[in-house]
Design an enzyme around this catalytic site. Structure first.
Site, PDB file in Angstrom:
ATOM      1  N   GLY A  42       2.313   2.263  10.822  1.00  0.00           N
ATOM      2  CA  GLY A  42       3.314   3.319  10.711  1.00  0.00           C
ATOM      3  C   GLY A  42       4.027   3.649  12.006  1.00  0.00           C
ATOM      4  O   GLY A  42       4.702   4.670  12.108  1.00  0.00           O
ATOM      5  N   SER A  84       3.076  -2.166  10.390  1.00  0.00           N
ATOM      6  CA  SER A  84       4.516  -2.239  10.680  1.00  0.00           C
ATOM      7  C   SER A  84       5.136  -3.586  10.327  1.00  0.00           C
ATOM      8  O   SER A  84       6.020  -4.079  11.027  1.00  0.00           O
ATOM      9  CB  SER A  84       4.797  -1.880  12.147  1.00  0.00           C
ATOM     10  OG  SER A  84       4.454  -0.528  12.389  1.00  0.00           O
ATOM     11  N   GLY A  86       2.673  -1.174   4.322  1.00  0.00           N
ATOM     12  CA  GLY A  86       2.706   0.242   3.979  1.00  0.00           C
ATOM     13  C   GLY A  86       4.129   0.694   3.696  1.00  0.00           C
ATOM     14  O   GLY A  86       4.687   0.436   2.629  1.00  0.00           O
ATOM     15  N   GLY A  87       4.728   1.343   4.685  1.00  0.00           N
ATOM     16  CA  GLY A  87       6.041   1.968   4.505  1.00  0.00           C
ATOM     17  C   GLY A  87       7.087   1.077   3.853  1.00  0.00           C
ATOM     18  O   GLY A  87       7.816   1.518   2.959  1.00  0.00           O
ATOM     19  N   GLU A 120      -6.970   4.805   7.722  1.00  0.00           N
ATOM     20  CA  GLU A 120      -6.721   6.219   7.398  1.00  0.00           C
ATOM     21  C   GLU A 120      -7.928   6.825   6.683  1.00  0.00           C
ATOM     22  O   GLU A 120      -8.233   7.997   6.860  1.00  0.00           O
ATOM     23  CB  GLU A 120      -5.438   6.347   6.561  1.00  0.00           C
ATOM     24  CG  GLU A 120      -4.201   6.091   7.423  1.00  0.00           C
ATOM     25  CD  GLU A 120      -2.971   5.615   6.685  1.00  0.00           C
ATOM     26  OE1 GLU A 120      -2.948   5.652   5.435  1.00  0.00           O
ATOM     27  OE2 GLU A 120      -2.019   5.183   7.374  1.00  0.00           O
ATOM     28  N   HIS A 163      -9.586   1.299   4.704  1.00  0.00           N
ATOM     29  CA  HIS A 163      -8.334   1.464   5.458  1.00  0.00           C
ATOM     30  C   HIS A 163      -8.586   2.435   6.618  1.00  0.00           C
ATOM     31  O   HIS A 163      -9.361   3.376   6.482  1.00  0.00           O
ATOM     32  CB  HIS A 163      -7.242   2.001   4.529  1.00  0.00           C
ATOM     33  CG  HIS A 163      -5.889   1.989   5.175  1.00  0.00           C
ATOM     34  ND1 HIS A 163      -5.498   2.946   6.071  1.00  0.00           N
ATOM     35  CD2 HIS A 163      -4.854   1.121   5.066  1.00  0.00           C
ATOM     36  CE1 HIS A 163      -4.280   2.667   6.492  1.00  0.00           C
ATOM     37  NE2 HIS A 163      -3.866   1.560   5.895  1.00  0.00           N
ATOM     38  N   GLU A 178      -5.666  -4.861  10.535  1.00  0.00           N
ATOM     39  CA  GLU A 178      -4.634  -3.854  10.779  1.00  0.00           C
ATOM     40  C   GLU A 178      -4.965  -3.092  12.056  1.00  0.00           C
ATOM     41  O   GLU A 178      -5.790  -2.170  12.030  1.00  0.00           O
ATOM     42  CB  GLU A 178      -4.573  -2.855   9.620  1.00  0.00           C
ATOM     43  CG  GLU A 178      -4.221  -3.469   8.292  1.00  0.00           C
ATOM     44  CD  GLU A 178      -3.599  -2.437   7.366  1.00  0.00           C
ATOM     45  OE1 GLU A 178      -2.464  -2.658   6.935  1.00  0.00           O
ATOM     46  OE2 GLU A 178      -4.245  -1.405   7.104  1.00  0.00           O
ATOM     47  N   ASN A 237       0.868  -1.180   0.000  1.00  0.00           N
ATOM     48  CA  ASN A 237       0.000   0.000   0.000  1.00  0.00           C
ATOM     49  C   ASN A 237       0.904   1.228   0.000  1.00  0.00           C
ATOM     50  O   ASN A 237       1.486   1.570   1.028  1.00  0.00           O
ATOM     51  CB  ASN A 237      -0.890  -0.046   1.258  1.00  0.00           C
ATOM     52  CG  ASN A 237      -1.705   1.209   1.440  1.00  0.00           C
ATOM     53  OD1 ASN A 237      -1.794   2.045   0.536  1.00  0.00           O
ATOM     54  ND2 ASN A 237      -2.319   1.349   2.612  1.00  0.00           N
ATOM     55  N   TRP A 238       1.003   1.856  -1.158  1.00  0.00           N
ATOM     56  CA  TRP A 238       1.930   2.996  -1.279  1.00  0.00           C
ATOM     57  C   TRP A 238       1.368   4.261  -0.639  1.00  0.00           C
ATOM     58  O   TRP A 238       2.079   5.241  -0.502  1.00  0.00           O
ATOM     59  CB  TRP A 238       2.238   3.249  -2.762  1.00  0.00           C
ATOM     60  CG  TRP A 238       3.328   2.379  -3.313  1.00  0.00           C
ATOM     61  CD1 TRP A 238       3.629   1.102  -2.935  1.00  0.00           C
ATOM     62  CD2 TRP A 238       4.272   2.732  -4.328  1.00  0.00           C
ATOM     63  NE1 TRP A 238       4.691   0.635  -3.658  1.00  0.00           N
ATOM     64  CE2 TRP A 238       5.110   1.614  -4.520  1.00  0.00           C
ATOM     65  CE3 TRP A 238       4.480   3.865  -5.110  1.00  0.00           C
ATOM     66  CZ2 TRP A 238       6.146   1.613  -5.463  1.00  0.00           C
ATOM     67  CZ3 TRP A 238       5.501   3.866  -6.042  1.00  0.00           C
ATOM     68  CH2 TRP A 238       6.333   2.743  -6.206  1.00  0.00           C
ATOM     69  N   LYS A 239       0.078   4.247  -0.292  1.00  0.00           N
ATOM     70  CA  LYS A 239      -0.550   5.450   0.293  1.00  0.00           C
ATOM     71  C   LYS A 239      -0.277   6.649  -0.621  1.00  0.00           C
ATOM     72  O   LYS A 239      -0.246   6.495  -1.834  1.00  0.00           O
ATOM     73  CB  LYS A 239      -0.065   5.662   1.721  1.00  0.00           C
ATOM     74  CG  LYS A 239      -0.245   4.390   2.570  1.00  0.00           C
ATOM     75  CD  LYS A 239      -0.021   4.605   4.031  1.00  0.00           C
ATOM     76  CE  LYS A 239      -0.236   3.283   4.760  1.00  0.00           C
ATOM     77  NZ  LYS A 239      -0.171   3.412   6.214  1.00  0.00           N
TER      78      LYS A 239
HETATM   79  P1  PGA Z   1       2.690   0.300   7.657  1.00  0.00           P
HETATM   80  O1  PGA Z   1       1.226   0.521   7.024  1.00  0.00           O
HETATM   81  O2  PGA Z   1       3.217  -0.983   7.097  1.00  0.00           O
HETATM   82  O3  PGA Z   1       3.473   1.498   7.215  1.00  0.00           O
HETATM   83  O4  PGA Z   1       2.504   0.224   9.135  1.00  0.00           O
HETATM   84  C1  PGA Z   1       0.344  -0.553   6.844  1.00  0.00           C
HETATM   85  C2  PGA Z   1      -0.937  -0.047   6.234  1.00  0.00           C
HETATM   86  O5  PGA Z   1      -1.408   1.027   6.618  1.00  0.00           O
HETATM   87  O6  PGA Z   1      -1.525  -0.702   5.339  1.00  0.00           O
END
Ligand code: PGA
Length: 244
Positions: A165, A204, A225-226, A94, A92, A159, A8-10
């Site tokens: 994050g 994470s 994500g990251g 977010e 998600h 999640e 997930n590149w956000k």
């Molecule tokens: P993260 O994000 O790996 O940076 O914690 C995961 C996500 O939000 O899908």
């Protein structure tokens, strides 16, 4: 079914990154997992060309419930499908937090995704306060109950909001307990088909913790994500997935 390792590149990523990233995936993708990249909408078309015929699939990060309409700034599921997406991340945390997405909205979006031939990845997860109050499983069960449409044939991503994050992850026992609870809820809600759906862990996930998280019972992959932004880290996570 192979594990699904989804990136997930956000709201990260520029056009110039697409070709080297896609080339790295082509060169290094392990054969025993399904790889998925969910970049910002602006990169989908470029990624579709760069990944064509290769080992990774493409997904969007959200879609609107309607197939088209006067919705400034939104993207419809058929548009994602046309751009080459096979999957779409929905609900998600977010988006639930920043855009007020309710379970009912996620439910409608999942129906729209399925109607467009996309596989929805519906995200669920508790906040830190909810976990401390002992409500984590009840919160997640409620999200599943109200976010998944009848006959849901997609992917669920667990999640924990506080793990996204932050570099923090739940204990292996907590992940195992939650994934078992999600499996039981899927069976109760969807019948036999709920037994086969993949349940991803997200929050994470890094090269250093992927092997232990991905080996836990009922973990069918990761939503990353990251660490998905660097091809070498994303590939290291994919290689850490158990075989068969
Ligand atoms: P993260 O994000 O790996 O940076 O914690 C995961 C996500 O939000 O899908």
């Amino acid at each position: 079914m192979p594990q699904l390792i989804a990136g997930n590149w956000k709201m990260f990523g520029r056009l110039a990154e697409v070709a080297p990233y896609a080339a790295a995936l082509r060169a290094g993708a392990p054969a025993h997992v399904e790889l998925l990249v969910c970049p910002p909408f602006t990169l989908l078309d470029r990624f579709a060309a760069a990944l064509a015929g290769g080992p990774a699939r493409l997904g969007g990060q959200d879609c609107h419930p309607a197939p088209e309409g006067p919705h400034t700034g939104d993207i419809a599921a058929p548009m994602l499908a046309e751009a080459g997406a096979r999957y779409v991340i929905l609900g998600h945390s977010e988006r639930r937090a920043n855009h007020g997405e309710t379970n009912a909205i996620v439910h409608a979006k999942a129906q729209a995704a399925i109607a467009a031939g996309l596989i929805p990845i519906v995200c669920v997860g508790e906040t830190e306060d909810e976990r401390e109050a002992g409500e984590a499983e009840a919160v997640v069960r409620g999200q599943l109950m109200h976010s998944l449409p009848p006959g849901f044939a997609g992917v669920v991503a667990y999640e924990p909001v506080w793990a996204i994050g932050t570099g923090r992850t739940p204990t292996e026992a907590d992940v195992t307990a939650m994934h078992a609870a999600i499996r039981a809820a899927l069976r109760a809600q969807l019948g036999a088909s709920g037994a086969g759906l993949r349940i991803l862990y997200g929050g994470s996930v890094k090269p250093g913790n992927a092997a232990s998280l991905l080996a836990l019972p009922e973990v069918g992959g990761a939503l990353v994500g990251g660490a998905s932004l660097k091809a070498e880290d994303f590939l290291a996570i994919a290689r850490a997935a158990p075989r068969g």
